[in-house]
Design a protein around this motif. Structure first.
Motif, PDB file in Angstrom:
ATOM      1  N   MET A   1       0.827  -1.199   0.000  1.00  0.00           N
ATOM      2  CA  MET A   1       0.000   0.000   0.000  1.00  0.00           C
ATOM      3  C   MET A   1       0.863   1.251   0.000  1.00  0.00           C
TER       4      MET A   1
ATOM      5  N   ARG B   1       3.793   1.521  -1.450  1.00  0.00           N
ATOM      6  CA  ARG B   1       4.282   1.690  -2.820  1.00  0.00           C
ATOM      7  C   ARG B   1       3.199   2.256  -3.728  1.00  0.00           C
ATOM      8  N   ILE B   2       1.974   1.789  -3.567  1.00  0.00           N
ATOM      9  CA  ILE B   2       0.880   2.305  -4.376  1.00  0.00           C
ATOM     10  C   ILE B   2       0.614   3.769  -4.051  1.00  0.00           C
TER      11      ILE B   2
ATOM     12  N   ALA C   1       0.783   6.969  -6.497  1.00  0.00           N
ATOM     13  CA  ALA C   1      -0.337   7.890  -6.647  1.00  0.00           C
ATOM     14  C   ALA C   1       0.103   9.341  -6.456  1.00  0.00           C
TER      15      ALA C   1
ATOM     16  N   ARG D   1       5.492   3.342 -12.453  1.00  0.00           N
ATOM     17  CA  ARG D   1       4.644   2.176 -12.260  1.00  0.00           C
ATOM     18  C   ARG D   1       4.989   1.521 -10.921  1.00  0.00           C
ATOM     19  N   VAL D   2       3.994   0.874 -10.311  1.00  0.00           N
ATOM     20  CA  VAL D   2       4.215   0.190  -9.038  1.00  0.00           C
ATOM     21  C   VAL D   2       5.047  -1.071  -9.254  1.00  0.00           C
TER      22      VAL D   2
ATOM     23  N   LEU E   1       4.530  -4.313  -8.601  1.00  0.00           N
ATOM     24  CA  LEU E   1       4.639  -5.058  -7.344  1.00  0.00           C
ATOM     25  C   LEU E   1       5.084  -6.489  -7.620  1.00  0.00           C
TER      26      LEU E   1
ATOM     27  N   ALA F   1      -2.350  -3.363  -7.319  1.00  0.00           N
ATOM     28  CA  ALA F   1      -1.206  -2.686  -7.944  1.00  0.00           C
ATOM     29  C   ALA F   1      -1.252  -2.818  -9.461  1.00  0.00           C
TER      30      ALA F   1
ATOM     31  N   PHE G   1      -3.831  -0.510 -10.800  1.00  0.00           N
ATOM     32  CA  PHE G   1      -3.344   0.868 -10.733  1.00  0.00           C
ATOM     33  C   PHE G   1      -2.356   1.137 -11.861  1.00  0.00           C
ATOM     34  N   ASP G   2      -1.480   0.176 -12.157  1.00  0.00           N
ATOM     35  CA  ASP G   2      -0.531   0.341 -13.263  1.00  0.00           C
ATOM     36  C   ASP G   2      -1.261   0.456 -14.600  1.00  0.00           C
TER      37      ASP G   2
END
Length: 387
Positions: free
Chosen positions: A99, A101-102, A106, A117-118, A120, A131, A134-135
């Motif tokens: 979280m 890293r996300i 953000a 980019r995350v 993960l 993740a 989100f990417d």
């Protein structure tokens, strides 16, 4: 909205872990104590001395056991509390690391860095799925922003051209009082007409992208007939044969936007055709779950790479820029935007021997009473061929 600050998620998880561990310890010690109370008597008779002269005495067992057990139980509780807090803090940190890293990604995205980019690592779980989603969102946003920036630059360039031309014409007319005013007015009219067409095309493109329209039942085969009827004079002028055929193709969407899509495709096929004896074929069909609108035209040979770029805004081939009815370079871009707004796709494929094949695929809807539309061919004079 301003909100009062509170404990962090990591702190709350730590307290939860420690509290659960303490509760488990209390239950365990309570079970041990109940067991002891059940099998240990309140008092015990103790016999001391020798066999010849024994001495009897009664001693409290439970009270002594409680006096010995209580401090040790308190020490165990203290250890469990410290262990639970320390272990919970470490475990919560490891669990919430994705979280963090996300959240960092953000924050970078909110600052304008959409390329981060995350990514993960590890096996796929709930955090990995979040993740990855989100990417994917960042990738779409980066592509969309790049397209918007490129579109804004191209639109500014296209709009600047007619404005600069109008200014130059007015400067010439003002500096030369003997200049032919009629000729200047004609050229200004043509330049302003192009600017108006470009502005209307930009507004239509924006409207299609916003999806601000009411969906209603639409038959693409009827729209194809209407578009061909409208463009018959242009086909006559350029000596192009237009053929239409296909079945009833029911879909749902904006009648006006889908008619604009069909008209743009037919107009594009007529204008960007062979200099003489060209042909256009407009067809509609139905597949499981989808309907198709296909427009084919003869013309110069295109590579697959060149055909795939024709739907980009203001993309025109060299042979198209100086042609009559060349448009503003947004025809196929508007078609793609309208198709996407209707949850459809646009496919551009070069035809063997020259020309282009454009296919629009849209979701199908149920329509009672299928009626097959007979094939019709229109010659250069606009009269239909066949029944």
């Amino acid at each position: 909205m301003d909100r009062a600050s509170g404990l962090s998620v990591r702190a709350r998880l730590t307290l939860s872990y420690a509290g659960f561990l303490m509760l488990a310890g209390v239950l365990l010690l309570a079970a041990v104590w109940v067991f002891l109370l059940r099998y240990v008597p309140d008092q015990a008779l103790m016999i001391t001395g020798s066999m010849d002269a024994p001495h009897h005495g009664v001693f409290p067992v439970r009270s002594n056991l409680l006096r010995v057990f209580a401090p040790r139980a308190a020490a165990v509780f203290a250890f469990l509390l410290a262990f639970g807090l320390a272990g919970g803090w470490i475990l919560a940190g490891r669990m919430l690391a994705p979280m963090t890293r996300i959240a960092d990604a953000a924050r970078l995205a909110s600052a304008g860095s959409l390329s981060h980019r995350v990514r993960l690592p590890g096996r796929r779980d709930e955090f990995r799925a979040l993740a990855d989603a989100f990417d994917e969102m960042l990738a779409r946003l980066e592509t969309h922003v790049a397209e918007q920036q490129r579109f804004a630059a191209n639109a500014s360039h296209e709009l600047r051209t007619p404005l600069a031309t109008s200014k130059a014409l007015l400067d010439v007319a003002r500096s030369d009082p003997h200049h032919d005013a009629r000729r200047v007015l004609d050229r200004l009219h043509a330049v302003n007409s192009r600017a108006i067409d470009l502005t209307e095309a930009l507004l239509l493109l924006s409207r299609a992208g916003q999806r601000s329209f009411t969906r209603e039942p639409v038959d693409l085969s009827l729209l194809a007939e209407e578009a061909v009827e409208t463009l018959v004079p242009l086909a006559e002028q350029r000596g192009v044969t237009v053929e239409t055929e296909g079945d009833v193709t029911p879909t749902a969407g904006s009648h006006a936007l889908l008619l604009q899509l069909t008209t743009n495709l037919v107009h594009n096929a007529i204008v960007h055709n062979l200099p003489e004896r060209g042909s256009v074929r407009v067809g509609t069909g139905v597949r499981p779950g989808t309907v198709l609108l296909t427009v084919e035209n003869t013309g110069e040979e295109l590579t697959a790479q060149a055909a795939s770029t024709l739907a980009e805004p203001f993309r025109r081939g060299a042979e198209r820029v100086h042609a009559d009815h060349a448009g503003v370079g947004l025809g196929l871009a508007i078609v793609r935007s309208i198709a996407q707004a209707h949850d459809g796709t646009l496919t551009l494929t070069p035809r063997p021997g020259g020309g282009l094949r454009v296919t629009v695929e849209l979701p199908a809807t149920e329509l009672k009473g299928r009626i097959r539309t007979p094939a019709r061919t229109r010659d250069e004079s606009g009269r239909p061929r066949g029944a």
